[in-house]
Enzyme design. Sequence first.
Site, PDB file in Angstrom:
ATOM      1  N   GLU A 159     -11.098 -21.473 -22.255  1.00  0.00           N
ATOM      2  CA  GLU A 159     -11.606 -19.730 -21.151  1.00  0.00           C
ATOM      3  C   GLU A 159     -12.774 -20.724 -20.172  1.00  0.00           C
ATOM      4  O   GLU A 159     -13.300 -20.427 -19.836  1.00  0.00           O
ATOM      5  CB  GLU A 159     -11.928 -18.936 -21.864  1.00  0.00           C
ATOM      6  CG  GLU A 159     -11.186 -18.372 -22.662  1.00  0.00           C
ATOM      7  CD  GLU A 159     -11.564 -16.926 -23.081  1.00  0.00           C
ATOM      8  OE1 GLU A 159     -12.555 -16.840 -22.532  1.00  0.00           O
ATOM      9  OE2 GLU A 159     -11.140 -17.017 -23.825  1.00  0.00           O
ATOM     10  N   ASN A 200      -7.398 -24.337 -24.351  1.00  0.00           N
ATOM     11  CA  ASN A 200      -6.880 -22.801 -24.750  1.00  0.00           C
ATOM     12  C   ASN A 200      -7.651 -22.258 -23.711  1.00  0.00           C
ATOM     13  O   ASN A 200      -8.985 -22.211 -23.507  1.00  0.00           O
ATOM     14  CB  ASN A 200      -8.059 -22.642 -25.907  1.00  0.00           C
ATOM     15  CG  ASN A 200      -7.000 -20.960 -26.809  1.00  0.00           C
ATOM     16  OD1 ASN A 200      -5.847 -21.375 -27.122  1.00  0.00           O
ATOM     17  ND2 ASN A 200      -7.690 -20.046 -27.405  1.00  0.00           N
ATOM     18  N   HIS A 236      -3.904 -12.731 -25.478  1.00  0.00           N
ATOM     19  CA  HIS A 236      -3.303 -10.763 -25.384  1.00  0.00           C
ATOM     20  C   HIS A 236      -3.208 -10.187 -24.568  1.00  0.00           C
ATOM     21  O   HIS A 236      -3.771 -10.407 -23.247  1.00  0.00           O
ATOM     22  CB  HIS A 236      -5.549 -10.630 -25.520  1.00  0.00           C
ATOM     23  CG  HIS A 236      -6.116 -11.699 -26.146  1.00  0.00           C
ATOM     24  ND1 HIS A 236      -6.546 -11.334 -28.049  1.00  0.00           N
ATOM     25  CD2 HIS A 236      -7.048 -12.914 -26.282  1.00  0.00           C
ATOM     26  CE1 HIS A 236      -6.894 -12.523 -28.661  1.00  0.00           C
ATOM     27  NE2 HIS A 236      -7.101 -13.145 -27.754  1.00  0.00           N
ATOM     28  N   GLU A 264      -3.983 -16.697 -29.799  1.00  0.00           N
ATOM     29  CA  GLU A 264      -4.390 -15.465 -30.428  1.00  0.00           C
ATOM     30  C   GLU A 264      -3.641 -14.144 -29.943  1.00  0.00           C
ATOM     31  O   GLU A 264      -4.311 -12.985 -29.628  1.00  0.00           O
ATOM     32  CB  GLU A 264      -5.688 -15.956 -29.334  1.00  0.00           C
ATOM     33  CG  GLU A 264      -6.062 -16.769 -29.344  1.00  0.00           C
ATOM     34  CD  GLU A 264      -7.643 -16.310 -28.632  1.00  0.00           C
ATOM     35  OE1 GLU A 264      -8.251 -15.458 -28.456  1.00  0.00           O
ATOM     36  OE2 GLU A 264      -8.293 -17.428 -28.797  1.00  0.00           O
ATOM     37  N   ASP A 266      -2.140 -10.509 -29.712  1.00  0.00           N
ATOM     38  CA  ASP A 266      -1.983  -8.706 -30.062  1.00  0.00           C
ATOM     39  C   ASP A 266      -1.269  -8.439 -28.994  1.00  0.00           C
ATOM     40  O   ASP A 266      -1.042  -8.637 -27.320  1.00  0.00           O
ATOM     41  CB  ASP A 266      -2.785  -8.467 -30.682  1.00  0.00           C
ATOM     42  CG  ASP A 266      -4.413  -9.261 -29.539  1.00  0.00           C
ATOM     43  OD1 ASP A 266      -4.449  -9.583 -28.695  1.00  0.00           O
ATOM     44  OD2 ASP A 266      -5.908  -8.896 -30.216  1.00  0.00           O
TER      45      ASP A 266
END
Length: 549
Positions: A159, A200, A236, A264, A266
């Site tokens: 990030e 990432n 996400h 990751e 979701d």
Amino acid sequence: MSRSGTMSLIAAAVTIGAVAVLPVAMTADAAVPGSLGALAAAKGKYFGSATDNPELSDAPYVSILGSEFNQLTPGNTMKWQYTEPSQNQFTFTQADTVVNLARSNGQVVRGHTLVWHNQLPGWVANVAADQLLGVMRNHITNEVTHFRDQVVHWDVVNEAFEENGTRRQTVFQQKIGDGYIAEAFRAARAADPTVKLYYNDYNIDGIGAKSDAVYAMVQSFKQQGVPIDGVGLQAHLILGQVPATMQQNIQRFADLGVDVAITELDIRMNLPRDTAKDTQQANDYRAVTNACLAVTRCVGITVWDYTDKYSWIPSVFPGQGAALPYDENLARKPAYAAISAALGAVPDTTAPSTPGPPTASNVTSSTATLAWTASTDNVGVAGYNVYRGDTLLAQSATNGVTLTGLSASTQYQVVVRARDAAGNLSAASAATTFTTTVAVGGSCRVAYGASNWGGGGGFTGQVTVTNTGPTAITGWSLVWTYANGQRVAQMWNATYTQPAATVTATNVSYNASIGANGGTQSFASTGRTPAPTASRRRSPSTGRTAPSP
Ligand code: G3I
């Protein structure tokens, strides 16, 4: 669930022409047939889950974590805050726990994460600018060395970009400058020459300003020989908003010569869940899975934990959640089926075997207990249906049921069919016939008495049924409802059921007959508190009594 086989970690890439691809063995041995991990492995990819140490005391959760996935990511405990809480004091105990669990399950591990502005211990912010590069290298060297040959990927930097594609002004950016990311990758490579090194980030799943900036960075790293092997798309996502350019975005990174991982995943929704949202979510998970499957260098997908029970979403986005393929009770949601189907699961069209013929017992004027030999199924028997002709009388999760609401003095011919989760129904069992007893009502009298035990710990109930009619009866039952939570503990001279407040007592073989015009039979019970303090007499038309406390 245990699995056979051992984890195969092959850290070196196989080179085909100019393109480095993950060896299939890197996907680990997902030994449970039909699991998401096994299906992904058959396509040369992994399907994994994040997990966190506090969750590992939840046995049902751990069982699914071990049987369904062939890759794990520690959701927190490899982060700087946990691994170097004080300068140069390294502790890997918690992360080791996850790594050891993964090894015993035959799962590969993604390392997450080495350099991130979040979950950074406070002391790092106080490091002098001319010291921070050395401190960052030291952290990377120690952690990567500790986990050498135990993780297949490292999220080296996490990030580092803002939404508009500019560098996030972290302590590393401000004190070391633009070069800190390349330096982090070089330090990681020096500590482990074969582990795959990833950048990432979130909101780089589709093409846009932020992913363009990451793309430019990867391109420049490749040109300069900075050791980068992969890009992690966190994913996400929001319900109904899978980026249309996701596959294209994955492909353009792959074309730069790096692998891509969905790290990751979701897909959150506004709560509460409903059928339409679940369907949309299933479509969204399918779209992400297909986007990864379509690009050879997309090496795998990790969900950010697999169950809504442990999702980070509700605490950060109030009113949102239900973002994962398993619900809070660890039941599979439609999203699971969509992922499974996208990964190539063969639809189950095999019906369960035919159950044994039911046997009837404890037949009363309105109830009967059935039991039968269980069926088997290639996936699993979900339950049984009991039919009278074409009428569904009852469903049961087990190989037995008590039918209620039957008509008195009536012959019933029943059959049983087993069903599985895919909706396949077995053939009908052989039929069984039984006849309900005559109704007791309007021609009986019931006396009920109850007395407390000393100390208020329980009570004894005595019941006498008198046949006031002109004909003898064979077979009787008595139904009453306790008003204040009393429970029968034991009964003599009658059998009983008490699913809730209502008790049904039925004769046993030796007291089924009650003579005409005043014949009686009695039975007794003990009960648990709160004990009745008085009793009322029966209602003559129904034969029911309602003892009251
Ligand atoms: O460990 C403490 C515990 O002692 C304390 O009682 C409790 C009280 O709140 O907090 C616990 O720490 C929490 C930690 O997770 C462990 O559960 C932190 O408050 C909480 O902020 C932290 O959240 C994590 C978050 O990263 C931090 O930014 C989430 O679990 C974790 O899933 C999440 O993961 C990130 C990825 O690393 C990077 N990408 C985004 C993703 C979601 O935010």
